[in-house]
Design a protein around this motif. Structure first.
Motif, PDB file in Angstrom:
ATOM      1  N   LYS A 362       0.832  -1.161  -0.188  1.00 40.97           N
ATOM      2  CA  LYS A 362      -0.069  -0.045  -0.033  1.00 40.97           C
ATOM      3  C   LYS A 362       0.977   1.250  -0.066  1.00 40.97           C
ATOM      4  O   LYS A 362       1.977   1.230   0.565  1.00 40.97           O
ATOM      5  CB  LYS A 362      -0.904  -0.141   1.052  1.00 40.97           C
ATOM      6  CG  LYS A 362      -1.852  -1.161   1.375  1.00 40.97           C
ATOM      7  CD  LYS A 362      -2.573  -1.394   2.514  1.00 40.97           C
ATOM      8  CE  LYS A 362      -3.442  -2.498   2.624  1.00 40.97           C
ATOM      9  NZ  LYS A 362      -2.869  -3.977   2.547  1.00 40.97           N
ATOM     10  N   ARG A 393      -6.879   2.910  -4.637  1.00 45.57           N
ATOM     11  CA  ARG A 393      -7.675   2.803  -3.539  1.00 45.57           C
ATOM     12  C   ARG A 393      -8.638   4.089  -3.643  1.00 45.57           C
ATOM     13  O   ARG A 393      -9.816   4.284  -3.147  1.00 45.57           O
ATOM     14  CB  ARG A 393      -7.039   2.805  -2.137  1.00 45.57           C
ATOM     15  CG  ARG A 393      -7.973   2.618  -0.881  1.00 45.57           C
ATOM     16  CD  ARG A 393      -7.340   2.130   0.019  1.00 45.57           C
ATOM     17  NE  ARG A 393      -7.887   2.283   1.347  1.00 45.57           N
ATOM     18  CZ  ARG A 393      -7.845   2.490   2.549  1.00 45.57           C
ATOM     19  NH1 ARG A 393      -6.225   2.600   2.801  1.00 45.57           N
ATOM     20  NH2 ARG A 393      -8.717   2.881   3.539  1.00 45.57           N
ATOM     21  N   ASP A 416      -3.210   0.771  -3.325  1.00 45.24           N
ATOM     22  CA  ASP A 416      -3.459  -0.504  -2.537  1.00 45.24           C
ATOM     23  C   ASP A 416      -3.123  -1.760  -3.758  1.00 45.24           C
ATOM     24  O   ASP A 416      -4.146  -1.803  -4.604  1.00 45.24           O
ATOM     25  CB  ASP A 416      -4.620  -0.708  -1.930  1.00 45.24           C
ATOM     26  CG  ASP A 416      -4.706  -1.868  -1.029  1.00 45.24           C
ATOM     27  OD1 ASP A 416      -3.890  -3.017  -1.113  1.00 45.24           O
ATOM     28  OD2 ASP A 416      -5.445  -1.671  -0.055  1.00 45.24           O
ATOM     29  N   ALA A 419      -6.671  -3.339  -3.979  1.00 46.12           N
ATOM     30  CA  ALA A 419      -7.665  -2.395  -3.649  1.00 46.12           C
ATOM     31  C   ALA A 419      -8.933  -2.840  -4.340  1.00 46.12           C
ATOM     32  O   ALA A 419      -9.185  -3.691  -5.068  1.00 46.12           O
ATOM     33  CB  ALA A 419      -7.471  -1.171  -4.580  1.00 46.12           C
ATOM     34  N   ASP A 420     -10.233  -2.248  -3.895  1.00 46.72           N
ATOM     35  CA  ASP A 420     -11.680  -2.560  -4.119  1.00 46.72           C
ATOM     36  C   ASP A 420     -11.848  -1.744  -5.527  1.00 46.72           C
ATOM     37  O   ASP A 420     -12.201  -0.456  -5.313  1.00 46.72           O
ATOM     38  CB  ASP A 420     -12.493  -2.417  -3.000  1.00 46.72           C
ATOM     39  CG  ASP A 420     -14.030  -2.544  -3.267  1.00 46.72           C
ATOM     40  OD1 ASP A 420     -14.306  -2.915  -4.497  1.00 46.72           O
ATOM     41  OD2 ASP A 420     -14.782  -2.345  -2.512  1.00 46.72           O
ATOM     42  N   SER A 421     -11.871  -2.459  -6.503  1.00 45.74           N
ATOM     43  CA  SER A 421     -12.093  -1.491  -7.758  1.00 45.74           C
ATOM     44  C   SER A 421     -13.582  -1.044  -8.148  1.00 45.74           C
ATOM     45  O   SER A 421     -13.677  -0.078  -8.953  1.00 45.74           O
ATOM     46  CB  SER A 421     -11.675  -2.492  -9.081  1.00 45.74           C
ATOM     47  OG  SER A 421     -12.528  -3.698  -9.228  1.00 45.74           O
ATOM     48  N   ILE A 424     -13.993   3.024  -5.433  1.00 44.49           N
ATOM     49  CA  ILE A 424     -12.705   3.791  -5.324  1.00 44.49           C
ATOM     50  C   ILE A 424     -13.407   5.186  -4.696  1.00 44.49           C
ATOM     51  O   ILE A 424     -14.316   5.672  -5.194  1.00 44.49           O
ATOM     52  CB  ILE A 424     -11.980   4.003  -6.698  1.00 44.49           C
ATOM     53  CG1 ILE A 424     -11.606   2.639  -7.059  1.00 44.49           C
ATOM     54  CG2 ILE A 424     -11.088   5.152  -6.707  1.00 44.49           C
ATOM     55  CD1 ILE A 424     -11.274   2.497  -8.683  1.00 44.49           C
ATOM     56  N   LYS A 461     -15.535   4.598   3.098  1.00 44.56           N
ATOM     57  CA  LYS A 461     -16.050   4.506   1.629  1.00 44.56           C
ATOM     58  C   LYS A 461     -17.450   5.148   1.529  1.00 44.56           C
ATOM     59  O   LYS A 461     -18.333   4.563   0.926  1.00 44.56           O
ATOM     60  CB  LYS A 461     -16.093   3.112   1.203  1.00 44.56           C
ATOM     61  CG  LYS A 461     -14.715   2.403   0.967  1.00 44.56           C
ATOM     62  CD  LYS A 461     -14.794   0.990   0.430  1.00 44.56           C
ATOM     63  CE  LYS A 461     -13.318   0.061   0.540  1.00 44.56           C
ATOM     64  NZ  LYS A 461     -13.538  -1.145   0.060  1.00 44.56           N
TER      65      LYS A 461
END
Length: 538
Positions: A362, A393, A416, A419-421, A424, A461
């Motif tokens: 990260k 991220r 990251d 990362a959670d695509s 974002i 988020k």
């Protein structure tokens, strides 16, 4: 809290007293004052750290106030056993190295020589742990011969005597009884007069504590252990200290590179003050871009506030070699025909950081805000790579003037490898903060509430009106890979329900106003024409 403030006040007084000694001997604002102040302060801190560690190890041995005299009575074997029992991060000192011993010798002939010899011997015996290395592996000395900065040799004994007396009046030992969080403030106070670029390749960029805390708390929202943290343009280490505190000094190892010898020495002092002595051997003084020491290493966490612009034309050709092809995947900025000092070296640092991340790594990188919206070029290639590989991220765009040293608007890029695509976070925090004046400059300062709001909104988020959006990689691709939150905010149109009669009334009022304005305009035109005719006949 009162005791905390008391300790801080005493420590600042010590620093002020050392500066006063320098001023009294003609070194106030001298180029060498920085070396004297920081090295004497470091000597004092190491001295007290050693005393405290020995007292913890052998409380019965050192009840006497004549600490150095008691230690001198030990046999060589007993003293060696005592030293071996200490933590590896504790400096190795001999009884004659202690301030209390020098205090008793201050009226001896050639005291300046004794003072210099003592510091030199400490440097030699502690080189393994306390030395900063260069790219070639050469180690610097921990201390210089400080008396030599006094050009009048007849004043050297008195100068060193004055320093020792100031050091003898004060002790850090009671501060070691518990962990205090004020050493970041003390470090800032210690170097505040010297924290400017002195002609080195990389300018000393000072990162505000608020930005450093935001970066650390977003990067490390959950406890971690046994991780490696890295900064390729470390400066005095503000970002590294912040992430180390967030993780826990005992849970991480620090690595750094910077071309500035002064910055490396500042960082060493920062590591000592912040209980990170074990990482000093990992400080490397080098040109990170052209001569990277850690090129083959991968890191769990990377923080960086790299120089944005710099003339690197003198080593530009050396960057285009096979060993660096993978590292500089998006390209190397061309040599400018004019204004070479404006070459965007930060683009090389971003690529270097991406290359240096572990498979689960990260990173948080300070970048000029223009990077996040550039329509083409290396900037866009980097953004495309981050989106295509699911490494982004999120981004936080900071208030203008949050950095007193630069008027450039900045954003923080959070990367990251996992990362959670689909979530974002893009945040526009540019409207937050309050403006304060610092000397001739104005700077924007975030309140604690605003800091927490940024951190919590990002980590949770959360989409907040006019502050943040949560978008997918596909949405970013359709916006030419823009990372600017403003381009994703919804345009809001307010609707009001009215009757047909109310609508007709409003329209009649608009028509009446328009008619009035037209009449006034025609009247004004006639007056202007008559005035112009009068001027013509005159």
């Amino acid at each position: 809290m009162t005791q905390d403030i008391n300790f801080m006040t005493k420590t600042k007084l010590l620093i002020d007293n050392l500066k006063s000694v320098c001023a009294n001997y003609g070194l106030g604002n001298d180029g060498n004052e920085f070396k004297i102040i920081t090295q004497v302060f470091l000597y004092k801190f190491l001295n007290d750290k050693f005393r405290y560690a020995v007292k913890q190890e052998c409380p019965d041995l050192v009840k006497s106030e004549a600490f150095s005299a008691v230690l001198m009575e030990l046999s060589d074997d007993d003293y060696s056993d005592l030293i071996d029992s200490l933590d590896p991060n504790i400096p190795r000192l001999q009884p004659e190295h202690l301030i209390s011993h020098l205090f008793t010798k201050q009226n001896d002939d050639d005291f300046a020589k004794l003072f210099d010899d003592t510091l030199r011997q400490i440097s030699i015996e502690n080189a393994e742990v306390f030395s900063v290395k260069s790219f070639t592996g050469a180690k610097d000395t921990l201390f210089d011969e400080l008396s030599q900065y006094i050009s009048d040799s007849s004043q050297r004994d008195a100068f060193c005597k004055a320093l020792i007396n100031k050091l003898f009046e004060f002790s850090f030992e009671e501060m070691f009884e518990q962990k205090y969080d004020f050493f970041a403030t003390i470090f800032e106070y210690l170097i505040k007069d010297y924290n400017t670029d002195s002609g080195g390749k990389y300018a000393e960029y000072y990162t505000p504590h608020a930005v450093a805390r935001i970066m650390a708390q977003i990067l490390v929202p959950e406890p971690v252990k046994g991780v490696k943290c890295y900064d390729p343009s470390a400066g005095s280490g503000t970002l590294l200290m912040s992430i180390a505190h967030q993780i826990g000094e005992e849970n991480c190892t620090i690595y750094s590179e910077d071309i500035s010898q002064k910055s490396s020495n500042m960082l060493r002092l920062n590591l000592v003050l912040n209980n990170l002595t074990h990482s000093i051997p990992n400080i490397i003084k080098t040109n990170t871009i052209a001569l990277p020491h850690y090129l083959e290493n991968k890191f769990d966490y990377i923080v960086s506030n790299p120089p944005f612009k710099l003339d690197f034309s003198d080593f530009h050709a050396s960057l285009d070699k096979d060993a660096f092809k993978k590292r500089f995947f998006a390209g190397i900025p061309k040599i400018a025909k004019t204004k070479k000092e404006s070459m965007a070296i930060y683009l090389l640092f971003i690529q270097h950081i991406i290359h240096s991340l572990s498979d689960t790594g990260k990173a948080a990188i300070v970048v000029p805000t223009g990077f996040i919206t550039a329509q083409s070029g290396i900037e866009k290639k980097i953004r495309e790579r981050l989106i295509e590989n699911n490494w982004l991220r999120g981004v936080v765009s900071m208030p203008s003037n949050i950095f007193a040293s630069t008027g450039t608007n900045v954003s923080v890029l959070f990367l990251d490898k996992n990362a959670d695509s689909h979530n974002i976070v893009l945040m526009d925090a540019s409207k937050l903060g309050e403006t304060i004046k610092e000397g001739k400059n104005q700077r924007t300062v975030l309140t604690q509430t605003e800091e927490n709001r940024i951190i919590e909104t990002f980590n949770n988020k959360t989409a907040v009106e006019d502050l943040s959006v949560v978008v997918t990689k596909e949405e970013i691709a359709t916006k030419n890979f823009s990372f600017s939150a403003g381009q994703y905010f919804e345009v809001k149109i307010e609707y009001t329900d009215i009757t047909a009669d109310e609508f007709a009334e409003k329209m009649n009022a608009f028509e009446a106003n328009l008619s009035k304005f037209f009449k006034e305009g025609n009247t004004l035109d006639l007056e202007i024409q008559q005035h112009l005719k009068g001027l013509k006949y005159e």
